[in-house]
Motif scaffolding. Sequence first.
Motif, PDB file in Angstrom:
ATOM      1  N   GLU A 289    -115.310 -13.419 -11.023  1.00 47.46           N
ATOM      2  CA  GLU A 289    -115.938 -12.056 -12.750  1.00 47.46           C
ATOM      3  C   GLU A 289    -114.550 -11.746 -13.212  1.00 47.46           C
ATOM      4  OE1 GLU A 289    -118.541  -9.894 -10.918  1.00 47.46           O
ATOM      5  OE2 GLU A 289    -120.336 -11.488 -10.164  1.00 47.46           O
ATOM      6  N   HIS A 290    -113.405 -10.982 -12.079  1.00 49.34           N
ATOM      7  CA  HIS A 290    -111.969 -10.950 -13.324  1.00 49.34           C
ATOM      8  C   HIS A 290    -111.517 -11.501 -13.634  1.00 49.34           C
ATOM      9  CE1 HIS A 290    -111.353  -6.349 -11.620  1.00 49.34           C
ATOM     10  NE2 HIS A 290    -112.747  -6.899 -10.521  1.00 49.34           N
ATOM     11  N   MET A 291    -111.472 -12.535 -13.733  1.00 41.26           N
ATOM     12  CA  MET A 291    -110.664 -13.582 -14.198  1.00 41.26           C
ATOM     13  C   MET A 291    -111.447 -13.767 -15.613  1.00 41.26           C
ATOM     14  SD  MET A 291    -109.961 -16.545 -10.784  1.00 41.26           S
ATOM     15  CE  MET A 291    -109.141 -17.687 -11.605  1.00 41.26           C
ATOM     16  N   GLU A 292    -112.525 -13.972 -15.032  1.00 38.45           N
ATOM     17  CA  GLU A 292    -113.502 -14.429 -16.807  1.00 38.45           C
ATOM     18  C   GLU A 292    -113.203 -13.412 -17.324  1.00 38.45           C
ATOM     19  OE1 GLU A 292    -117.652 -15.313 -15.697  1.00 38.45           O
ATOM     20  OE2 GLU A 292    -116.938 -16.582 -14.618  1.00 38.45           O
ATOM     21  N   LEU A 293    -113.432 -12.488 -17.344  1.00 41.99           N
ATOM     22  CA  LEU A 293    -112.964 -11.022 -18.304  1.00 41.99           C
ATOM     23  C   LEU A 293    -111.765 -11.064 -18.246  1.00 41.99           C
ATOM     24  CD1 LEU A 293    -115.153  -7.732 -16.241  1.00 41.99           C
ATOM     25  CD2 LEU A 293    -115.888  -8.672 -18.501  1.00 41.99           C
ATOM     26  N   THR A 294    -111.220 -11.205 -17.921  1.00 44.57           N
ATOM     27  CA  THR A 294    -109.103 -11.599 -18.250  1.00 44.57           C
ATOM     28  C   THR A 294    -108.755 -12.293 -18.903  1.00 44.57           C
ATOM     29  OG1 THR A 294    -108.904 -11.479 -15.828  1.00 44.57           O
ATOM     30  CG2 THR A 294    -109.267  -9.577 -16.957  1.00 44.57           C
ATOM     31  N   ASN A 295    -109.548 -13.146 -19.176  1.00 39.10           N
ATOM     32  CA  ASN A 295    -109.642 -14.759 -19.093  1.00 39.10           C
ATOM     33  C   ASN A 295    -107.786 -15.699 -18.730  1.00 39.10           C
ATOM     34  OD1 ASN A 295    -110.912 -14.581 -21.770  1.00 39.10           O
ATOM     35  ND2 ASN A 295    -109.420 -13.405 -23.042  1.00 39.10           N
ATOM     36  N   LYS A 302    -105.677 -19.395  -8.274  1.00 42.01           N
ATOM     37  CA  LYS A 302    -106.482 -20.669  -7.554  1.00 42.01           C
ATOM     38  C   LYS A 302    -107.308 -19.853  -6.578  1.00 42.01           C
ATOM     39  CE  LYS A 302    -106.692 -25.788  -5.869  1.00 42.01           C
ATOM     40  NZ  LYS A 302    -108.038 -25.237  -6.588  1.00 42.01           N
ATOM     41  N   VAL A 303    -108.220 -19.843  -6.662  1.00 38.86           N
ATOM     42  CA  VAL A 303    -108.488 -18.828  -5.648  1.00 38.86           C
ATOM     43  C   VAL A 303    -109.575 -19.819  -4.338  1.00 38.86           C
ATOM     44  CG1 VAL A 303    -109.961 -17.494  -4.733  1.00 38.86           C
ATOM     45  CG2 VAL A 303    -109.240 -17.308  -7.061  1.00 38.86           C
ATOM     46  N   MET A 304    -108.714 -19.267  -3.064  1.00 38.50           N
ATOM     47  CA  MET A 304    -109.794 -20.446  -1.762  1.00 38.50           C
ATOM     48  C   MET A 304    -109.919 -19.944  -0.448  1.00 38.50           C
ATOM     49  SD  MET A 304    -106.932 -23.903  -1.683  1.00 38.50           S
ATOM     50  CE  MET A 304    -105.896 -22.508  -2.004  1.00 38.50           C
ATOM     51  N   PRO A 305    -111.036 -20.075  -0.111  1.00 37.09           N
ATOM     52  CA  PRO A 305    -111.534 -19.177   1.099  1.00 37.09           C
ATOM     53  C   PRO A 305    -110.909 -20.270   2.664  1.00 37.09           C
ATOM     54  CG  PRO A 305    -113.425 -20.458   0.983  1.00 37.09           C
ATOM     55  CD  PRO A 305    -112.244 -21.284  -0.577  1.00 37.09           C
TER      56      PRO A 305
END
Length: 688
Positions: A289-295, A302-305
């Motif tokens: 969500e943060h990434m979407e807001l800050t483009n 790249k986010v991985m669990p």
Amino acid sequence: MNSESRLKFLKPDDSDDVFAVDRETQNAETTSFVFNPNRNLSLIAQRDKLPIRKFVNDILYCLSNYQTLILCGECGSGKSTQIPQILYEKGYHAKGIIGITQPRRVSAITLAKRVAEEMGQVFGEEVGVACRFLNKFNEDTKIKFMTEGIIMREIFANPLLSEYSVIIIDEAHERNLITDCILGLLKKIAKKRESLKIIISSATMDAKLFRDFYNFRSKSNPKDTSIILTVEGRMYENEIFYLNEPCADYVQSTVDTIMKIHHKEPAGDILAFLTGQEEITRAIRMLREHMELTNVTEDELKVMPMHASLTHHDQLRVFFHTSRNTRKVIIATNIAETSVTIPGIVFVIDCGFIKLNWYMADLQINMLVVTPASQATARQRAGRAGRIKNGKVYRLFTQEEYQKLPNITAPEMRRADLSTTILTLKALGIDNILRFDFPSAPPAKNMLASIELLYALGAIDSEGNLTNDGLIMAELPLSPIHSKMLLESRELGCSDEILSIVSMMQVQQIFSYPKSGQGAITARRQRRNFEVAEGDLITYLNVYQAFVANGCTKEFCGQFCLMYRHLKRVVEIRNQLELMLTKQFKMKFNSTAASTTIIRRCICAAAFPFAAYLHHSGTYRMVRGDTEVNIHPTSCLYTEKQPSWIVFGEVVHTTKLFVRDITTIESPWLLELAQHYYHKTSVRNNQI
């Protein structure tokens, strides 16, 4: 308040910063697992630069003069990959297999592949691995990486481990239940086999405890049989930052810190530690969500669990290299603390908490409890940074709180249900469990409660000897409750359904839980397709049967908001269990499709110690101990009309005691199926 104003750090000279730098920096060295950025160096050249290679003669001297070597090597000194190779080069493989145990499956596999690559061998031949659902070795294998459960099975088959010349117990500091059990068994084996060499290896452990434990010195033989060797490491500098003020939500603070690092720090991957799968899922959703807001795009971040419930392939994804302009963010449980080193990690974020099993002997229940980590755990997590260049570690707690943390985490032997351990030891012929020599003796009340539970389940008789069912339960890689459930299903004619249910209970989560918006509404509506009034375990059965009937496809899981990779793992587990039960125990499978009553009776026949009734106050009370418990919000019974009687499979402690994996039962079943455990008395509310 945005993340810019909430978290300010990276300027230790500013008194207003939220983070304050620790002036005494911690160090962490390069390891054999890191792909050296200097591409023109060969693997052999990289290997020979490792600090452990400077101590070859010391290691060989200790092994020549002592039976047990306690090896304390700093994080990344090359212990896990180089010690097996050193022993191989010096001919120890000619005397027998060199066995190395790892606490986790992913570390065993990745380390075995790395050692095979460094030695120029084909993976699965000279260098092999054995773990649950994967066996890559043959009769020519000389270096064998294993999970700890596998070596326990090896001791079952060969009590003196005569095929092995050296056993290396890596990451011994974790002190989980099976580690301590193996350490105790190895002590007995070492007394019988003087030729067997034992190496206990870790970066953070109580070395003196292990040295004294393996020292067999006596009046007739005054020579020490164990010795400590400390190995220094080549290190890059790590700066450690603390919060000036405690944070209210460490998951939110983790996300804010990741975004702050990404916007303000140069290239370098990020490793963040959280306590469990639910927190990791929440953090990833918030981060996106943060990434979407800050483009910020996936090509930039790249986010991985990384957690134990992921499939083997998904776990290995974190080791793959990304493109030059992509920063990798791994959000992990303590699975990433030891042995495996993820390439490229420069920044570490430590939430300061860990999730532990805690056994309440009075109630005979295991609770999952989130507790502050120890200083040893914090040091271990910090050691993941600074492997390729100077690193930075962000601890989401104050320096004063760090000083208050315990030095080490309490060994699992002192805080866990011992029923599986007792079954295993008795199957190995150790009758007097109370006198068995553990590195840290378990509390007597835990031991007695576990023995009482095994007697109630019919695994041991009144003399403390294993019954026929107990022998089978010891062989199965399941908890005694789940093993008992399978055994009871033979008589009740529902073994096919129970096998599916037991397999589903081996994974942590099968439903997807979006936290906001239309996604949460859709997921809740789709779960309704499987939920039934009989409880969670029958719901799991419906999910599994629907998944198989629809071809085990990813599209089906996407449509009904199910976790595809977890359900695929369930299929693997079920196939392995079915193969074991049919081949080893000649069990025949049968099915009941008429009603769920037989299945629920079977569940009750095994889970009867964990029964609860609906109290007039609106909460549930356990029959044993009259402790108040509540239905977990993720249960299908949470918002339904509450049944009068239930049995449950797990207790989670957060704000209250919550129970999960619930099945509804009828109160007369407890008297019928567990008359040796319950009797009826004349009290209010028709309690048993």
